[in-house]
Design an enzyme around this catalytic site. Structure first.
Site, PDB file in Angstrom:
ATOM      1  N   ARG A   1       0.855  -1.193   0.000  1.00 48.05           N
ATOM      2  CA  ARG A   1       0.000   0.000   0.000  1.00 48.05           C
ATOM      3  C   ARG A   1       0.885   1.236   0.000  1.00 48.05           C
ATOM      4  O   ARG A   1       1.133   1.831  -1.027  1.00 48.05           O
ATOM      5  CB  ARG A   1      -0.951  -0.005   1.195  1.00 48.05           C
ATOM      6  CG  ARG A   1      -1.829   1.252   1.211  1.00 48.05           C
ATOM      7  CD  ARG A   1      -2.686   1.329   2.444  1.00 48.05           C
ATOM      8  NE  ARG A   1      -3.889   0.547   2.309  1.00 48.05           N
ATOM      9  CZ  ARG A   1      -4.701   0.300   3.329  1.00 48.05           C
ATOM     10  NH1 ARG A   1      -4.418   0.743   4.540  1.00 48.05           N
ATOM     11  NH2 ARG A   1      -5.814  -0.412   3.143  1.00 48.05           N
TER      12      ARG A   1
ATOM     13  N   LYS B   1      -7.031   4.234   7.334  1.00 44.61           N
ATOM     14  CA  LYS B   1      -7.209   4.906   6.062  1.00 44.61           C
ATOM     15  C   LYS B   1      -8.501   5.704   6.136  1.00 44.61           C
ATOM     16  O   LYS B   1      -9.318   5.524   7.033  1.00 44.61           O
ATOM     17  CB  LYS B   1      -7.259   3.900   4.904  1.00 44.61           C
ATOM     18  CG  LYS B   1      -8.372   2.868   5.012  1.00 44.61           C
ATOM     19  CD  LYS B   1      -8.355   1.899   3.867  1.00 44.61           C
ATOM     20  CE  LYS B   1      -8.719   2.519   2.556  1.00 44.61           C
ATOM     21  NZ  LYS B   1      -8.911   1.535   1.467  1.00 44.61           N
TER      22      LYS B   1
ATOM     23  N   SER C   1     -12.366  -3.620  -3.413  1.00 45.14           N
ATOM     24  CA  SER C   1     -12.953  -3.255  -2.136  1.00 45.14           C
ATOM     25  C   SER C   1     -14.456  -3.094  -2.292  1.00 45.14           C
ATOM     26  O   SER C   1     -14.929  -2.490  -3.264  1.00 45.14           O
ATOM     27  CB  SER C   1     -12.368  -1.935  -1.627  1.00 45.14           C
ATOM     28  OG  SER C   1     -11.001  -2.064  -1.321  1.00 45.14           O
TER      29      SER C   1
END
Length: 211
Positions: free
Chosen positions: A39, A137, A108
Site C-alpha cells: 500500500r 485509512k 474493495s
C-alpha cells in the site's frame, strides 16, 4: 492462483513503529501470512517501486502473492501477482487487460450491490470493510464499522472469496471468519506489533480455528 487467504498483510510503514516495511513483511511471512499488499499511500512512486522490488523478492521466496494497492502501472512494473482496486480506481476489466488474464484482481466492497458489481466485472476476491472502526485509512463514516454481519451478507451474495479488513486483530478476527470470510487483512495489528511474526501467527491461528 488461490485467493482463499487466511491472513493478508497490508503494508504501511507509517504504522510500523519506526521499522522498515520489508523487515515487517519478512517477519509476517515467517508468521504465516499468505498474501502481502503493497500500500504505502503517500510515498512517492519511485520509493514505492523500490520497496516493491524488495517485497517481490521476499514474497517470491515464500511462495506468497504480492498484490499492489490501486496502481496497475506499478503492479505491472514489479511483475506483481495482482492489484487491489477501490471503488474509484480503474475498472476490473481495464486492470486485467493491462496485467493479463492470470493476474489477481481484488476489489474493495462495503455493500452487497458493490460486491455483486465487482463479481460481475470479473474480480477474483473482495476486500470487505471497514469491519470494525479504523483510522488506518480514510473511510466514510457510513462504512467505518460495518461489522461481521455485513461480511456475512456479502459472502452469501457472491461466489468469491471475501477478506475482511478494518480494525481486525487476534481478539476480534474470529467473528469475521465465522461470518463467512475466507480470511482477514490486517495493517496495524501486525505492523505496529512488538513481535510482528508472533502477531501474524496468532491471527492466522484464530482464523484457522474459526473457519
Amino acid at each position: 492462483m488461490n485467493t482463499e487467504w487466511r491472513t493478508y498483510l497490508v503494508t504501511q510503514e507509517s504504522r510500523s513503529a519506526g521499522r522498515e516495511t520489508a523487515a515487517i513483511a519478512e517477519a509476517a511471512l515467517a508468521g504465516g501470512v499468505d498474501a502481502v499488499q503493497l500500500r504505502e499511500k503517500g510515498r512517492p512512486a519511485r520509493e514505492r517501486y523500490e520497496l516493491g522490488r524488495r517485497l517481490r523478492d521476499l514474497t517470491a521466496d515464500a511462495g506468497v502473492p504480492l498484490i499492489v494497492n490501486d496502481r496497475v502501472d506499478l503492479a505491472a512494473a514489479l511483475g506483481a501477482d495482482g492489484v487491489h482496486l477501490g471503488q474509484s480506481d480503474l475498472p476490473v476489466g481495464v486492470a486485467r487487460e493491462r496485467l493479463g488474464d492470470e493476474a489477481i484482481v481484488g476489489v474493495s466492497a462495503s455493500t452487497v450491490p458493490e460486491a455483486r458489481a465487482a463479481a460481475d466485472a470479473g474480480a477474483d476476491y473482495l476486500g470487505v470493510g471497514a469491519v470494525y472502526a479504523t483510522d488506518t485509512k480514510d473511510v466514510p463514516a457510513e462504512t467505518n464499522g460495518v461489522g461481521p454481519e455485513r461480511v456475512g451478507a456479502i459472502a452469501d451474495a457472491v461466489d468469491l472469496p471475501v477478506v475482511g479488513i478494518g480494525g481486525i486483530d487476534a481478539t476480534n478476527a474470529a467473528p469475521v471468519a465465522e461470518a463467512g470470510a475466507a480470511g482477514v487483512a490486517v495493517v496495524s495489528a501486525v505492523t505496529a506489533a512488538d513481535d510482528p511474526r508472533a502477531a501474524a501467527a496468532a491471527i492466522r491461528e484464530v482464523v484457522d480455528d474459526a473457519r
